[in-house]
Design a protein around this motif. Structure first.
Motif, PDB file in Angstrom:
ATOM      1  N   LEU A 176       0.894  -1.279  -0.086  1.00  0.00           N
ATOM      2  CA  LEU A 176      -0.097   0.010  -0.058  1.00  0.00           C
ATOM      3  C   LEU A 176       0.995   1.299   0.042  1.00  0.00           C
ATOM      4  CD1 LEU A 176      -3.016   0.881   0.385  1.00  0.00           C
ATOM      5  CD2 LEU A 176      -2.354   1.363   2.552  1.00  0.00           C
ATOM      6  N   LEU A 177       2.040   1.363   0.816  1.00  0.00           N
ATOM      7  CA  LEU A 177       2.825   2.459   0.717  1.00  0.00           C
ATOM      8  C   LEU A 177       3.438   2.750  -0.633  1.00  0.00           C
ATOM      9  CD1 LEU A 177       4.239   4.184   2.909  1.00  0.00           C
ATOM     10  CD2 LEU A 177       6.216   2.590   2.757  1.00  0.00           C
ATOM     11  N   GLN A 178       3.827   1.963  -1.403  1.00  0.00           N
ATOM     12  CA  GLN A 178       4.042   1.895  -2.887  1.00  0.00           C
ATOM     13  C   GLN A 178       3.010   2.583  -3.612  1.00  0.00           C
ATOM     14  OE1 GLN A 178       5.570  -1.515  -4.798  1.00  0.00           O
ATOM     15  NE2 GLN A 178       7.073  -1.913  -3.158  1.00  0.00           N
ATOM     16  N   GLU A 179       1.545   2.212  -3.419  1.00  0.00           N
ATOM     17  CA  GLU A 179       0.592   2.809  -4.158  1.00  0.00           C
ATOM     18  C   GLU A 179       0.376   4.223  -3.616  1.00  0.00           C
ATOM     19  OE1 GLU A 179      -2.908   0.510  -3.928  1.00  0.00           O
ATOM     20  OE2 GLU A 179      -1.775  -1.463  -4.251  1.00  0.00           O
ATOM     21  N   VAL A 180       0.493   4.347  -2.402  1.00  0.00           N
ATOM     22  CA  VAL A 180       0.200   5.839  -1.882  1.00  0.00           C
ATOM     23  C   VAL A 180       1.084   6.904  -2.355  1.00  0.00           C
ATOM     24  CG1 VAL A 180       0.385   7.268   0.355  1.00  0.00           C
ATOM     25  CG2 VAL A 180      -0.928   5.201   0.228  1.00  0.00           C
ATOM     26  N   PHE A 181       2.402   6.620  -2.331  1.00  0.00           N
ATOM     27  CA  PHE A 181       3.527   7.373  -2.985  1.00  0.00           C
ATOM     28  C   PHE A 181       3.415   7.635  -4.447  1.00  0.00           C
ATOM     29  CE2 PHE A 181       4.987   7.356   1.452  1.00  0.00           C
ATOM     30  CZ  PHE A 181       5.196   8.595   1.460  1.00  0.00           C
ATOM     31  N   LEU A 182       2.988   6.646  -4.841  1.00  0.00           N
ATOM     32  CA  LEU A 182       2.837   6.631  -6.416  1.00  0.00           C
ATOM     33  C   LEU A 182       1.586   7.559  -6.767  1.00  0.00           C
ATOM     34  CD1 LEU A 182       3.530   5.920  -9.404  1.00  0.00           C
ATOM     35  CD2 LEU A 182       1.988   4.055  -9.262  1.00  0.00           C
ATOM     36  N   GLU A 183       0.852   7.522  -5.994  1.00  0.00           N
ATOM     37  CA  GLU A 183      -0.450   8.352  -6.142  1.00  0.00           C
ATOM     38  C   GLU A 183      -0.093   9.881  -5.693  1.00  0.00           C
ATOM     39  OE1 GLU A 183      -5.109   9.118  -4.487  1.00  0.00           O
ATOM     40  OE2 GLU A 183      -3.934   7.178  -4.395  1.00  0.00           O
ATOM     41  N   ALA A 184       0.674   9.900  -4.642  1.00  0.00           N
ATOM     42  CA  ALA A 184       1.040  11.417  -4.311  1.00  0.00           C
ATOM     43  C   ALA A 184       2.000  11.787  -5.386  1.00  0.00           C
ATOM     44  CB  ALA A 184       2.077  11.110  -2.876  1.00  0.00           C
ATOM     45  N   TRP A 185       2.867  11.205  -5.908  1.00  0.00           N
ATOM     46  CA  TRP A 185       3.806  11.651  -7.125  1.00  0.00           C
ATOM     47  C   TRP A 185       2.664  12.111  -8.214  1.00  0.00           C
ATOM     48  CZ3 TRP A 185       8.139  13.292  -8.935  1.00  0.00           C
ATOM     49  CH2 TRP A 185       8.483  13.129  -9.893  1.00  0.00           C
ATOM     50  N   ARG A 186       1.697  11.205  -8.558  1.00  0.00           N
ATOM     51  CA  ARG A 186       1.075  11.722  -9.583  1.00  0.00           C
ATOM     52  C   ARG A 186      -0.061  12.796  -9.462  1.00  0.00           C
ATOM     53  NH1 ARG A 186      -0.808   5.587 -11.216  1.00  0.00           N
ATOM     54  NH2 ARG A 186       1.273   5.023 -12.401  1.00  0.00           N
ATOM     55  N   ARG A 187      -0.655  13.078  -8.262  1.00  0.00           N
ATOM     56  CA  ARG A 187      -1.292  13.932  -7.839  1.00  0.00           C
ATOM     57  C   ARG A 187      -0.774  15.282  -7.442  1.00  0.00           C
ATOM     58  NH1 ARG A 187      -6.015  11.312  -4.243  1.00  0.00           N
ATOM     59  NH2 ARG A 187      -6.332  13.444  -4.163  1.00  0.00           N
ATOM     60  N   ALA A 188       0.447  15.241  -7.485  1.00  0.00           N
ATOM     61  CA  ALA A 188       1.228  16.576  -6.720  1.00  0.00           C
ATOM     62  C   ALA A 188       0.566  17.842  -7.195  1.00  0.00           C
ATOM     63  CB  ALA A 188       2.806  16.374  -6.739  1.00  0.00           C
ATOM     64  N   GLY A 189       0.482  17.936  -8.326  1.00  0.00           N
ATOM     65  CA  GLY A 189      -0.133  19.150  -9.087  1.00  0.00           C
ATOM     66  C   GLY A 189      -1.556  19.451  -8.755  1.00  0.00           C
ATOM     67  N   ASN A 190      -2.152  18.439  -8.100  1.00  0.00           N
ATOM     68  CA  ASN A 190      -3.645  18.921  -7.626  1.00  0.00           C
ATOM     69  C   ASN A 190      -3.577  19.445  -6.343  1.00  0.00           C
ATOM     70  OD1 ASN A 190      -4.497  18.039 -10.079  1.00  0.00           O
ATOM     71  ND2 ASN A 190      -4.881  15.991  -9.436  1.00  0.00           N
ATOM     72  N   TYR A 191      -2.415  19.093  -5.453  1.00  0.00           N
ATOM     73  CA  TYR A 191      -2.314  19.467  -4.231  1.00  0.00           C
ATOM     74  C   TYR A 191      -2.651  21.015  -3.775  1.00  0.00           C
ATOM     75  CZ  TYR A 191      -0.431  20.872   0.351  1.00  0.00           C
ATOM     76  OH  TYR A 191      -0.288  21.500   1.761  1.00  0.00           O
ATOM     77  N   ASP A 192      -3.580  21.274  -2.897  1.00  0.00           N
ATOM     78  CA  ASP A 192      -4.072  22.652  -2.574  1.00  0.00           C
ATOM     79  C   ASP A 192      -3.767  22.936  -1.218  1.00  0.00           C
ATOM     80  OD1 ASP A 192      -5.267  24.935  -2.318  1.00  0.00           O
ATOM     81  OD2 ASP A 192      -7.272  24.365  -2.899  1.00  0.00           O
ATOM     82  N   PRO A 193      -2.725  23.677  -1.176  1.00  0.00           N
ATOM     83  CA  PRO A 193      -2.167  24.309   0.422  1.00  0.00           C
ATOM     84  C   PRO A 193      -3.295  24.765   1.287  1.00  0.00           C
ATOM     85  CG  PRO A 193      -1.173  25.523  -1.086  1.00  0.00           C
ATOM     86  CD  PRO A 193      -1.811  24.673  -2.002  1.00  0.00           C
ATOM     87  N   LYS A 194      -4.442  25.322   0.579  1.00  0.00           N
ATOM     88  CA  LYS A 194      -5.600  25.941   1.435  1.00  0.00           C
ATOM     89  C   LYS A 194      -6.199  24.736   2.139  1.00  0.00           C
ATOM     90  CE  LYS A 194      -5.788  29.722  -1.775  1.00  0.00           C
ATOM     91  NZ  LYS A 194      -6.525  30.192  -2.941  1.00  0.00           N
ATOM     92  N   ARG A 195      -6.196  23.726   1.666  1.00  0.00           N
ATOM     93  CA  ARG A 195      -7.089  22.517   2.136  1.00  0.00           C
ATOM     94  C   ARG A 195      -6.187  21.810   3.286  1.00  0.00           C
ATOM     95  NH1 ARG A 195      -9.928  19.403  -2.087  1.00  0.00           N
ATOM     96  NH2 ARG A 195     -11.049  18.761  -0.130  1.00  0.00           N
ATOM     97  N   GLY A 196      -5.116  22.106   3.494  1.00  0.00           N
ATOM     98  CA  GLY A 196      -4.480  21.355   4.667  1.00  0.00           C
ATOM     99  C   GLY A 196      -3.028  21.045   4.164  1.00  0.00           C
ATOM    100  N   ARG A 197      -2.190  20.800   5.436  1.00  0.00           N
ATOM    101  CA  ARG A 197      -0.624  20.480   5.169  1.00  0.00           C
ATOM    102  C   ARG A 197      -0.292  19.338   4.391  1.00  0.00           C
ATOM    103  NH1 ARG A 197       2.997  23.054   7.299  1.00  0.00           N
ATOM    104  NH2 ARG A 197       4.099  21.169   7.859  1.00  0.00           N
ATOM    105  N   PRO A 198       0.599  19.282   3.671  1.00  0.00           N
ATOM    106  CA  PRO A 198       0.843  18.070   3.096  1.00  0.00           C
ATOM    107  C   PRO A 198       0.857  16.760   3.914  1.00  0.00           C
ATOM    108  CG  PRO A 198       2.569  19.729   2.778  1.00  0.00           C
ATOM    109  CD  PRO A 198       1.671  20.046   3.831  1.00  0.00           C
ATOM    110  N   GLU A 199       1.140  16.543   5.244  1.00  0.00           N
ATOM    111  CA  GLU A 199       1.109  15.669   5.984  1.00  0.00           C
ATOM    112  C   GLU A 199      -0.354  15.070   6.145  1.00  0.00           C
ATOM    113  OE1 GLU A 199       2.488  18.158   6.837  1.00  0.00           O
ATOM    114  OE2 GLU A 199       4.545  17.904   7.768  1.00  0.00           O
ATOM    115  N   ALA A 200      -1.385  15.839   6.266  1.00  0.00           N
ATOM    116  CA  ALA A 200      -2.745  15.689   6.320  1.00  0.00           C
ATOM    117  C   ALA A 200      -3.302  15.333   4.886  1.00  0.00           C
ATOM    118  CB  ALA A 200      -3.535  16.723   6.760  1.00  0.00           C
ATOM    119  N   TRP A 201      -2.688  15.757   3.805  1.00  0.00           N
ATOM    120  CA  TRP A 201      -3.092  15.224   2.507  1.00  0.00           C
ATOM    121  C   TRP A 201      -2.583  13.596   2.433  1.00  0.00           C
ATOM    122  CZ3 TRP A 201       0.856  15.300  -1.694  1.00  0.00           C
ATOM    123  CH2 TRP A 201       0.330  15.039  -3.051  1.00  0.00           C
TER     124      TRP A 201
END
Length: 154
Positions: free
Chosen positions: A52-77
């Motif tokens: 699962l850890l591999q899947e999570v970080f792959l998703e984080a890599w792919r979705r990094a462009g969608n991260y919105d700092p107004k919605r929470g810190r990176p850790e929460a994301w």
């Protein structure tokens, strides 16, 4: 004059969104143990948590462009992604197990399921107790904000 400081973890995500592999490695190094701990607490299986850890970080890599700092810190994301994927995995594993039950065992399986607690809520309670007990500082704050205050980042 105030100095404009950028949160290092937000900067890593910004760099990941532009394809910076070194930023991804740094992000992984910083947060893999946090994500793994949550995944393991929900899945209760080292191989499943590692996968699962591999899947999570792959998703984080792919979705990094969608991260919105107004919605929470990176850790929460990242924790939100981990929790969602872990719960999906638990549900998937339960479906696979149900598929293996023979026809004469179906009644017993249905009875056991009706008496079992809701996996999502049980997993969340176990996860929060274990993770919060072992964390301090910003990681604990992120989890408290995400689960007790309702802040999210997807």
């Amino acid at each position: 004059m105030p100095v404009n400081t950028v949160d290092p973890s937000m900067e890593l995500i910004r760099r990941m969104a532009s394809g910076d592999k070194a930023a991804f490695e740094a992000f992984y190094d910083a947060y893999a143990s946090l994500a793994y701990t949550m995944a393991f607490r929900i899945l209760a299986s080292r191989p499943e948590a590692e996968d699962l850890l591999q899947e999570v970080f792959l998703e984080a890599w792919r979705r990094a462009g969608n991260y919105d700092p107004k919605r929470g810190r990176p850790e929460a994301w990242l924790i939100t992604i981990t929790r969602s994927r872990a719960i999906d995995r638990v549900r998937s594993l339960r479906r696979k197990e149900r598929g293996k039950v023979s026809l004469d065992q179906e009644g017993h399986e249905n009875l056991a399921q009706s008496e079992a607690p809701d996996m999502e809520n049980l997993g969340l309670k176990i996860t929060l107790k274990g993770v919060l007990a072992g964390l301090g500082g910003i990681h604990r704050e992120v989890l408290e904000l995400a689960y007790f205050e309702g802040y999210t980042q997807t």
